[in-house]
Design an enzyme around this catalytic site. Structure first.
Site, mmCIF file in Angstrom:
data_model
loop_
_atom_site.group_PDB
_atom_site.id
_atom_site.type_symbol
_atom_site.label_atom_id
_atom_site.label_comp_id
_atom_site.label_asym_id
_atom_site.label_seq_id
_atom_site.Cartn_x
_atom_site.Cartn_y
_atom_site.Cartn_z
ATOM 1 N N ASP A 40 -53.773 17.220 28.607
ATOM 2 C CA ASP A 40 -53.623 16.208 29.656
ATOM 3 C C ASP A 40 -52.293 16.453 30.365
ATOM 4 O O ASP A 40 -51.225 16.321 29.754
ATOM 5 C CB ASP A 40 -53.658 14.804 29.043
ATOM 6 C CG ASP A 40 -53.717 13.701 30.089
ATOM 7 O OD1 ASP A 40 -54.582 13.786 30.987
ATOM 8 O OD2 ASP A 40 -52.908 12.761 30.004
ATOM 9 N N GLU A 65 -45.603 15.905 29.845
ATOM 10 C CA GLU A 65 -44.966 14.874 30.675
ATOM 11 C C GLU A 65 -43.552 15.322 31.051
ATOM 12 O O GLU A 65 -42.802 15.807 30.195
ATOM 13 C CB GLU A 65 -44.917 13.537 29.914
ATOM 14 C CG GLU A 65 -44.180 12.427 30.599
ATOM 15 C CD GLU A 65 -44.680 12.141 32.011
ATOM 16 O OE1 GLU A 65 -43.836 12.062 32.921
ATOM 17 O OE2 GLU A 65 -45.909 12.012 32.182
ATOM 18 N N ASN A 92 -42.344 20.593 32.473
ATOM 19 C CA ASN A 92 -42.661 20.637 33.895
ATOM 20 C C ASN A 92 -43.824 21.611 34.049
ATOM 21 O O ASN A 92 -43.647 22.825 33.949
ATOM 22 C CB ASN A 92 -41.445 21.105 34.700
ATOM 23 C CG ASN A 92 -41.707 21.185 36.196
ATOM 24 O OD1 ASN A 92 -42.833 21.012 36.654
ATOM 25 N ND2 ASN A 92 -40.675 21.460 36.966
ATOM 26 N N ASP A 118 -48.548 11.805 40.678
ATOM 27 C CA ASP A 118 -47.707 11.288 41.761
ATOM 28 C C ASP A 118 -48.257 11.802 43.091
ATOM 29 O O ASP A 118 -48.408 13.005 43.276
ATOM 30 C CB ASP A 118 -46.269 11.768 41.559
ATOM 31 C CG ASP A 118 -45.278 10.990 42.404
ATOM 32 O OD1 ASP A 118 -45.624 10.654 43.556
ATOM 33 O OD2 ASP A 118 -44.171 10.709 41.913
ATOM 34 N N LYS A 122 -45.500 11.866 51.682
ATOM 35 C CA LYS A 122 -44.903 12.511 52.851
ATOM 36 C C LYS A 122 -45.255 13.991 52.892
ATOM 37 O O LYS A 122 -45.231 14.672 51.876
ATOM 38 C CB LYS A 122 -43.382 12.323 52.829
ATOM 39 C CG LYS A 122 -42.935 10.880 53.000
ATOM 40 C CD LYS A 122 -41.420 10.768 52.998
ATOM 41 C CE LYS A 122 -40.991 9.313 53.181
ATOM 42 N NZ LYS A 122 -39.518 9.166 53.160
ATOM 43 N N ASP A 154 -56.639 7.474 42.358
ATOM 44 C CA ASP A 154 -57.036 6.322 43.167
ATOM 45 C C ASP A 154 -56.604 6.496 44.612
ATOM 46 O O ASP A 154 -56.755 5.586 45.421
ATOM 47 C CB ASP A 154 -56.451 5.030 42.588
ATOM 48 C CG ASP A 154 -54.942 5.098 42.413
ATOM 49 O OD1 ASP A 154 -54.371 6.206 42.455
ATOM 50 O OD2 ASP A 154 -54.314 4.030 42.228
#
Length: 210
Positions: A40, A65, A92, A118, A122, A154
Site C-alpha cells: 500500500d 508512508e 518516499n 495527495d 496546482k 475522491d
C-alpha cells in the site's frame, strides 16, 4: 493512543526526502515471508492495512508512508494488536521504490494499492503526485503476470491522471475499462469512510499486469 499532529502535505521532491532508507531483511520481518505481499503506497495512519491484515492472515502487508511520525504511530498500533503479517516503512516511493522492490523475495508481490493520494491541485505542483511514469515502470518490472494495481481517489482529476499513467504502460491493462462501482476490498481507508459517509463519489480502477 493519541496521534501526534503531522503535516498533511509533504513535498516528495524536497531534498529532505531524497535519501534511500535501509532495506529490511524480509526473512526476519515477517514470520512467513513467502506469503503473497500486498503493498500500500501512502498508507497514512494505517487504518486500511490493519483491517486487511486481520481479514487475510495468509497474506503479508506492507505500507509505505513519507511522514515518519505516522509510520511510528502505525508500528505502535501494529505491535499492540500483535499483527505479525503487517509492517510499515518510512519511504518516499518516488525515490526509493526501485531498490525496495528489487530486495523483495521473488514472486511475493501480488497486489499494490494507491488510495486517496495527495492531489496537488496546482498545475506546477502536479510533478509531486505519487503516480509518475517511473513509479509505474518500477511496478511493472516486479509485479508478476496477473498481479494487480488498485487505484482509488475522491478527486476525479487525480483518478484520471493515475489511470492514464498506468494505461500508457504496455505492461498493464484496465479491467473493467470503466470505474468500479464498489471497492474490491473488505476494508476502507479513513478518507474513504468520510467520503462515502457524506454521500460523495469515489473513483476506483484496477489495472492488471499482462
Amino acid at each position: 493512543m493519541a496521534l501526534i499532529r503531522v503535516r498533511q502535505h509533504v513535498n516528495p521532491l524536497s531534498n529532505k526526502y531524497q535519501g534511500i532508507p535501509a532495506l529490511p531483511d524480509w526473512g526476519t520481518l515477517y514470520p512467513q515471508p513467502e506469503q503473497p505481499l500486498h503493498l500500500d503506497i501512502g498508507s497514512a495512519k494505517g487504518h486500511f492495512l490493519r483491517q486487511m491484515a486481520t481479514h487475510y492472515p495468509d497474506w503479508n502487508f506492507l505500507g509505505l508512508e513519507i511522514r515518519a511520525p505516522l509510520v511510528d504511530y502505525c508500528l505502535r498500533q501494529r505491535d499492540e494488536a500483535g499483527q505479525h503479517n503487517l509492517h510499515f516503512l518510512f519511504c518516499n516511493a518516488n525515490t526509493s521504490l526501485q531498490p525496495l522492490l528489487a530486495s523483495l523475495p521473488p514472486a511475493t508481490l501480488q497486489r499494490v494499492s494507491i488510495q486517496f493520494p495527495d492531489p496537488w491541485f496546482k498545475k506546477r505542483h502536479q510533478k509531486r503526485r505519487v503516480v509518475q511514469p517511473e513509479l509505474v515502470a518500477c511496478l511493472a518490472a516486479v509485479l508478476p503476470s496477473g498481479g494487480d494495481i488498485v487505484l482509488q481517489s475522491d478527486v476525479l482529476d487525480v483518478a484520471v491522471d493515475m489511470s492514464d499513467r498506468f494505461a500508457e504502460h504496455p505492461g498493464f491493462y484496465q479491467t473493467p475499462e470503466s470505474w468500479l462501482p464498489t471497492s474490491p476490498f473488505p476494508a476502507q481507508t479513513d478518507r474513504e469512510e468520510v467520503t462515502l459517509g457524506k454521500g460523495l463519489p469515489v473513483y476506483r480502477a484496477i489495472f492488471v499486469k499482462k
